[in-house]
Motif scaffolding. Structure first.
Motif: not given
Length: 359
Positions: A125, A128, A130, A132
Motif C-alpha cells: 500500500r 502503490n 491503488r 489490486n
C-alpha cells in the motif's frame, strides 16, 4: 513522497535477481522499475569512497549501486532486511545518500515485521495504494516462480558449462535465458524462456568424463551468489573443467528452507548446536553433504569483515579433516585481485586433480 503512478523504483544490483525485482515492480505493483547499471569498478569506487572503513564489502557494493540507480532516475529505493549487520545497514545507507544530497523515498524492509502478513500489505500500500490485492498476489507469485527458474537454470549451467562440446552453445543458451527473463512481460514469457533454456541444455552435447572433478561452493549469502563480487569464481572453475555445485541461492535459503533451518541443524548436530549467523547452518550442512557425497573439494567464500562466516571457518576445517576433503578459503574486499584469485584457483585445481588421480 512520489505519487504511486510516478514512482521509479530500484533495488541494488544483485546477481541476476533484478529481473525478478523488475517483474514484480512492473507487473505486480504497477510502477516503473529502474534497472541499476551492471556492477563495475566505478560502482565499487563510489561505494568505497562514501562507506565507513569497517563495513563488509556488500555494503559498499550496494551503496555504489544505489548511487548509480539514483543517477539513472530512480526516486524510490528498496532495501532488504537481514539477520546479520545487514539489518542495520538500511538506515546507514539512507543517511549517507541524504548527506550526499540525493532526494528520494527510502523503503527499508527492516522497519517492518516480515513475520506478519499484514506488514506485507502495508509495504504494498505504501508503494502503490491503488494496487489490486488479488492481481498483486498472482503477479508476485509469478515473480517468485521466475526466481525458482533462475536458480534452477543457473545451477544446471555451472554444473555443465565447462564441458560444452558445441563451441559455446551452453553459454549462449544461458545468456538467451537471462535475456528472456529481463524482458518478460507476463507469465507466458517466463514459461517460454524457461522451456527454451531446458530444451537448449538438453540438446547440447557435453564432453564430460564419467567422474568429473566436483567442487562445492559455500559462503556468505551476497558474495557467494554475485558473480561480480566473487570475480566470476564459478565461471573460472567451470572453465578449468570442474562440475560446480552451489546450494546457496534465494530459492533454497528462503522459498524452500526459510523455516526449515532446524531440520538442517539436526543433520549437523555433531558439528554445531546453535546458529552462528544467517547462513551458517546451511553452509555447514551443505559442506558436510558435499563431503559425504565424495566431492573433490570445497570453496568457502566470504566478504571481508563478515563475522558470521569467520565463525563457520573452524567448523569447515573440522569437516575437511574428518572427510579428507580440501577446503579453499577465499575472502573478498574492494581490492581483491582477479589475477591473484586465478592463481589460487589454478593451484587448488592442480591439487584436487592430482589427488583424484591418486585416490
Amino acid at each position: 513522497m512520489a505519487e504511486a503512478k510516478t514512482r521509479s523504483i530500484s533495488f541494488p544490483r544483485y546477481a541476476e535477481y533484478n529481473c525478478a525485482f523488475k517483474y514484480i515492480v512492473e507487473q505486480a505493483l504497477g510502477c516503473k522499475y529502474v534497472m541499476p547499471p551492471p556492477l563495475t569498478k566505478r560502482t565499487m569506487d563510489l561505494g568505497t569512497k562514501h562507506s565507513p572503513d569497517f563495513v563488509c564489502t556488500p555494503f559498499k557494493t550496494m551503496l555504489g549501486s544505489m548511487i548509480e540507480s539514483l543517477e539513472a532516475g530512480a526516486d524510490t529505493l528498496l532495501m532488504t532486511h537481514g539477520l546479520c549487520r545487514l539489518g542495520y545497514y538500511g538506515e546507514l545507507l539512507e543517511q549517507i545518500l541524504r548527506d550526499l544530497g540525493y532526494q528520494f523515498d527510502f523503503i527499508n524492509l527492516s522497519e517492518y515485521d516480515m513475520s506478519k502478513k499484514k506488514e506485507y500489505i502495508r509495504i504494498v500500500r505504501r508503494i502503490n495504494p491503488r494496487v489490486n490485492p488479488a492481481r498483486f498476489l498472482a503477479q508476485f507469485m509469478e515473480g517468485l516462480r521466475m526466481v525458482e527458474y533462475l536458480d534452477e537454470i543457473t545451477g544446471e549451467y555451472y554444473k555443465n558449462c565447462g564441458f560444452d562440446a558445441m563451441d559455446g552453445a551452453y553459454r549462449r543458451a544461458y545468456r538467451e535465458f537471462l535475456a528472456a527473463m529481463y524482458t518478460a512481460q507476463g507469465r507466458s514469457d517466463v514459461e517460454s524462456g524457461y522451456r527454451a533454456a531446458r530444451s537448449a541444455f538438453s540438446s547440447t552435447r557435453l564432453d564430460k568424463p564419467q567422474r568429473p572433478l566436483r567442487v562445492g561452493i559455500v559462503g556468505e549469502f551476497y558474495t557467494v551468489m554475485d558473480a561480480f563480487s566473487n570475480l566470476e569464481l564459478e565461471e573460472k572453475l567451470a572453465d578449468m573443467g570442474v562440475e560446480v555445485h552451489r546450494w546457496m541461492n534465494v530459492t533454497n535459503q528462503f522459498l524452500r528452507y526459510g523455516s526449515g533451518q532446524k531440520n538442517l541443524r539436526v543433520k549437523i548436530r555433531d558439528l554445531c548446536q546453535y546458529d552462528m549467523g544467517p547462513t551458517s547452518t546451511a553452509n555447514i550442512w551443505y559442506a558436510k553433504e558435499c563431503a559425504e557425497r565424495g566431492f573433490d573439494g570445497l570453496v568457502h567464500v566470504k566478504s571481508a569483515a563478515c563475522t558470521p562466516e569467520i565463525d563457520v571457518m573452524p567448523v569447515l576445517q573440522n569437516i575437511g579433516a574428518d572427510y579428507k576433503i580440501p577446503v579453499l578459503y577465499l575472502t573478498y574486499d574492494a581490492q581483491t585481485s582477479d589475477v591473484g584469485l586465478t592463481t589460487r584457483l589454478e593451484a587448488f585445481y592442480d591439487m584436487i586433480h592430482m589427488r583424484k588421480k591418486v585416490l
